[in-house]
Design a protein around this motif. Structure first.
Motif, PDB file in Angstrom:
ATOM      1  N   GLY A  45      54.566 148.663  42.805  1.00 16.62           N
ATOM      2  CA  GLY A  45      54.756 149.601  41.715  1.00 16.62           C
ATOM      3  C   GLY A  45      55.045 149.012  40.353  1.00 16.62           C
ATOM      4  N   VAL A  46      55.002 147.692  40.224  1.00 16.27           N
ATOM      5  CA  VAL A  46      55.226 147.075  38.918  1.00 16.27           C
ATOM      6  C   VAL A  46      53.919 147.122  38.127  1.00 16.27           C
ATOM      7  N   LYS A  47      53.983 147.614  36.904  1.00 17.78           N
ATOM      8  CA  LYS A  47      52.781 147.725  36.089  1.00 17.78           C
ATOM      9  C   LYS A  47      52.452 146.372  35.439  1.00 17.78           C
ATOM     10  N   PRO A  48      51.158 146.055  35.306  1.00 13.55           N
ATOM     11  CA  PRO A  48      50.773 144.782  34.675  1.00 13.55           C
ATOM     12  C   PRO A  48      51.420 144.561  33.314  1.00 13.55           C
TER      13      PRO A  48
ATOM     14  N   ARG B  52      49.511 140.307  42.835  1.00 11.87           N
ATOM     15  CA  ARG B  52      49.031 141.525  43.489  1.00 11.87           C
ATOM     16  C   ARG B  52      50.159 142.202  44.267  1.00 11.87           C
ATOM     17  N   TRP B  53      51.046 141.400  44.860  1.00 10.14           N
ATOM     18  CA  TRP B  53      52.191 141.957  45.591  1.00 10.14           C
ATOM     19  C   TRP B  53      53.095 142.748  44.647  1.00 10.14           C
ATOM     20  N   LEU B  54      53.322 142.220  43.448  1.00  9.95           N
ATOM     21  CA  LEU B  54      54.110 142.970  42.474  1.00  9.95           C
ATOM     22  C   LEU B  54      53.455 144.301  42.146  1.00  9.95           C
TER      23      LEU B  54
ATOM     24  N   LEU C  16      43.545 143.479  36.155  1.00  5.60           N
ATOM     25  CA  LEU C  16      44.321 143.730  34.954  1.00  5.60           C
ATOM     26  C   LEU C  16      45.321 142.597  34.761  1.00  5.60           C
ATOM     27  N   PRO C  17      45.383 142.010  33.577  1.00  2.77           N
ATOM     28  CA  PRO C  17      46.269 140.858  33.357  1.00  2.77           C
ATOM     29  C   PRO C  17      47.699 141.309  33.093  1.00  2.77           C
ATOM     30  N   PRO C  18      48.642 140.384  33.187  1.00  2.00           N
ATOM     31  CA  PRO C  18      50.005 140.695  32.770  1.00  2.00           C
ATOM     32  C   PRO C  18      50.088 140.814  31.259  1.00  2.00           C
ATOM     33  N   ALA C  19      51.293 141.094  30.759  1.00  2.00           N
ATOM     34  CA  ALA C  19      51.475 141.292  29.322  1.00  2.00           C
ATOM     35  C   ALA C  19      51.174 140.036  28.535  1.00  2.00           C
ATOM     36  N   GLY C  20      51.434 138.878  29.120  1.00  2.00           N
ATOM     37  CA  GLY C  20      51.211 137.618  28.439  1.00  2.00           C
ATOM     38  C   GLY C  20      51.942 136.511  29.162  1.00  2.00           C
ATOM     39  N   ALA C  21      51.992 135.345  28.534  1.00  2.00           N
ATOM     40  CA  ALA C  21      52.603 134.193  29.188  1.00  2.00           C
ATOM     41  C   ALA C  21      53.342 133.337  28.169  1.00  2.00           C
ATOM     42  N   VAL C  22      54.487 132.812  28.594  1.00  2.61           N
ATOM     43  CA  VAL C  22      55.262 131.861  27.808  1.00  2.61           C
ATOM     44  C   VAL C  22      55.228 130.543  28.559  1.00  2.61           C
TER      45      VAL C  22
ATOM     46  N   VAL D  77      42.946 133.077  33.809  1.00  7.32           N
ATOM     47  CA  VAL D  77      41.482 132.941  33.766  1.00  7.32           C
ATOM     48  C   VAL D  77      40.861 133.521  35.042  1.00  7.32           C
ATOM     49  N   ALA D  78      41.465 133.216  36.182  1.00  9.25           N
ATOM     50  CA  ALA D  78      40.950 133.728  37.451  1.00  9.25           C
ATOM     51  C   ALA D  78      41.027 135.248  37.502  1.00  9.25           C
ATOM     52  N   MET D  79      42.093 135.828  36.983  1.00  6.13           N
ATOM     53  CA  MET D  79      42.221 137.292  36.950  1.00  6.13           C
ATOM     54  C   MET D  79      41.150 137.915  36.074  1.00  6.13           C
ATOM     55  N   ARG D  80      40.965 137.351  34.900  1.00  6.36           N
ATOM     56  CA  ARG D  80      39.943 137.874  33.994  1.00  6.36           C
ATOM     57  C   ARG D  80      38.572 137.821  34.648  1.00  6.36           C
ATOM     58  N   ASP D  81      38.241 136.680  35.245  1.00  4.12           N
ATOM     59  CA  ASP D  81      36.929 136.540  35.868  1.00  4.12           C
ATOM     60  C   ASP D  81      36.771 137.438  37.083  1.00  4.12           C
TER      61      ASP D  81
END
Length: 334
Positions: free
Chosen positions: A162-165, A156-158, A193-199, A185-189
Motif C-alpha cells: 500500500g505504499v505509493k511510489p 514491488r513489496w512496498l 512507476l518510479p519512486p519520488a527520487g533518489a539521494v 533505469v530498470a524500472m523505467r525500461d
C-alpha cells in the motif's frame, strides 16, 4: 584477525598519524587529528582484509559496527521484503505513509544494515520517516544482477503493502548509490512507476574506475584503485562492465526522477558523482550536485562524533524531505 587485529590497526594508525602530523602537519588543511586518524584506520583496514575471501571480509567489517545513541532512539524490526532480508528503522512518531529505501555501500561485497545501521538510524531520525534498510545479496556468491533484482523485489513489496511510489525515496551510498540509479533505469525500461527520487552519497557508477579522481585522490581516501577493481571483478562476474545496470554511467538516464548527489572533494569517486550529474542533467533529469570540500568517501558514515558527518547527514535528510515533499505536491496538483 578479529577484534585484536582491529585494535592493533587502530593503535598503529593513530600513532603513525600523530607522528606524521608533528613533522608535516595535517594531510589536508581542514582535517582534525581525529578525522585524519579515522581515514588512516579505514584505509589500513581495507589493506588488511583485501586478500581475505568475501565471507571473512564481511565478518571483519561487521566487527567495526558500534552501538550509537541514534540506534537507541529508533525501533528496529527485521522483515522479509518480498523475499529479500531487510530491516525497518522507525523513528518516534513516524507513520507508514512515507518510506526511504536505503541501499548500503560496501563495493557489492560487504555491508549490511548492521554496518550502516547508525547512518540509517540518523537518517530516520532526521527525516522523521521510516527507513527500510535492504540486505541485498552480495558478490562474489551473488554477482550482478542479484542486487538489482533484490532492489526491484523490495520496491514491488512496498507497493503491494500500500505504499505509493510518490511516497518512496531511494537513498544509497557508494555501491548502493550506483545500485539506486541502476534500479531506477530498470524500472523505467520495465514500465514501472518510479519512486519520488533518489539521494545518492558518492555513487559508484563506473566500475571500470576510469575517472581521474580515482588516482588523483587515492592518497587521501579510504582505499585504492587496485581494491576497487578487485571488488568490481567479483560483482561484474561474466557480465559486461559497461552494461548500463552494472555501471550506470553508461546508461540512458532520460525520464528518471529527481536526483540529489553528494560527493566529497577529495574522494576517489568524486568524478563518478560529477559525471553522473552532468549526464543526468543533459538527459533532462532534475539533478542537484553538492560537493563537500576536503571530505573523503562516505564521510557521512563516520558518526555523530564527527561534525562533518553530522552536517552531511543533516543535508541528506533535507534533500530526502525535499524529494518526498515535491512528489507529494505534484501528486496533489494532478
Amino acid at each position: 584477525m578479529g577484534r585484536l587485529s582491529i585494535l592493533s590497526t587502530l593503535m598503529g594508525t593513530s600513532l603513525a598519524t600523530g607522528a606524521r602530523r608533528l613533522k608535516r602537519g595535517p594531510l589536508r588543511p581542514g582535517w582534525s587529528f581525529k578525522y585524519e586518524a579515522t581515514v588512516a584506520f579505514m584505509k589500513a583496514t581495507h589493506e588488511r582484509i583485501i586478500h581475505l575471501d568475501a565471507p571473512a571480509q564481511r565478518a571483519e567489517m561487521e566487527l567495526l559496527s558500534l552501538p550509537s545513541s541514534a540506534l537507541k532512539r529508533v525501533r528496529r524490526e527485521p522483515v522479509d521484503a518480498g523475499g529479500v532480508p531487510a530491516e525497518w528503522f522507525t523513528p518516534p512518531g513516524a507513520t507508514g505513509d512515507e518510506v526511504v529505501l536505503y541501499l548500503h555501500g560496501g563495493s557489492y561485497v560487504f555491508g549490511s544494515t548492521r554496518t550502516h545501521g547508525d547512518l540509517i538510524a540518523r537518517i530516520a531520525l532526521g527525516t522523521g520517516v521510516r527507513v527500510l534498510g535492504l540486505n541485498y545479496r552480495l558478490a562474489p556468491e551473488h554477482p550482478f544482477p542479484a542486487p538489482v533484482e533484490d532492489t526491484l523485489l523490495a520496491y514491488r513489496w512496498l507497493m503491494s503493502n500500500g505504499v505509493k511510489p510518490a511516497r518512496v525515496a531511494f537513498c544509497g551510498d557508494s555501491a548502493g548509490g550506483g545500485l539506486a540509479i541502476a534500479a531506477l533505469v530498470a524500472m523505467r525500461d520495465g514500465g514501472a512507476l518510479p519512486p519520488a527520487g533518489a539521494v545518492l552519497i558518492a555513487p559508484w557508477v563506473d566500475l571500470e574506475c576510469s575517472g581521474e579522481s580515482v588516482v588523483a585522490h587515492e592518497r587521501f581516501d579510504l582505499c585504492d584503485k587496485r581494491m576497487l577493481l578487485h571488488w568490481a571483478k567479483w560483482y561484474v562476474g561474466d557480465a559486461d562492465v559497461r552494461n548500463p545496470l552494472v555501471s550506470p554511467y553508461h546508461a540512458d538516464l532520460h525520464e528518471l526522477p529527481p536526483l540529489f548527489v553528494h560527493v566529497g572533494g577529495v574522494e576517489m569517486q568524486h568524478d563518478d558523482g560529477v559525471r553522473i550529474t552532468e549526464k543526468a542533467r543533459a538527459a533532462g533529469v532534475k539533478v542537484h550536485l553538492e560537493e563537500w570540500p576536503e571530505m573523503v568517501h562516505n564521510f557521512q558514515t563516520f558518526g555523530e562524533g564527527f561534525p562533518e558527518a553530522v552536517r552531511g547527514t543533516a543535508k541528506l535528510c533535507e534533500h530526502l524531505r525535499s524529494v518526498l515533499g515535491e512528489a507529494e505536491a505534484r501528486s496533489s496538483e494532478a
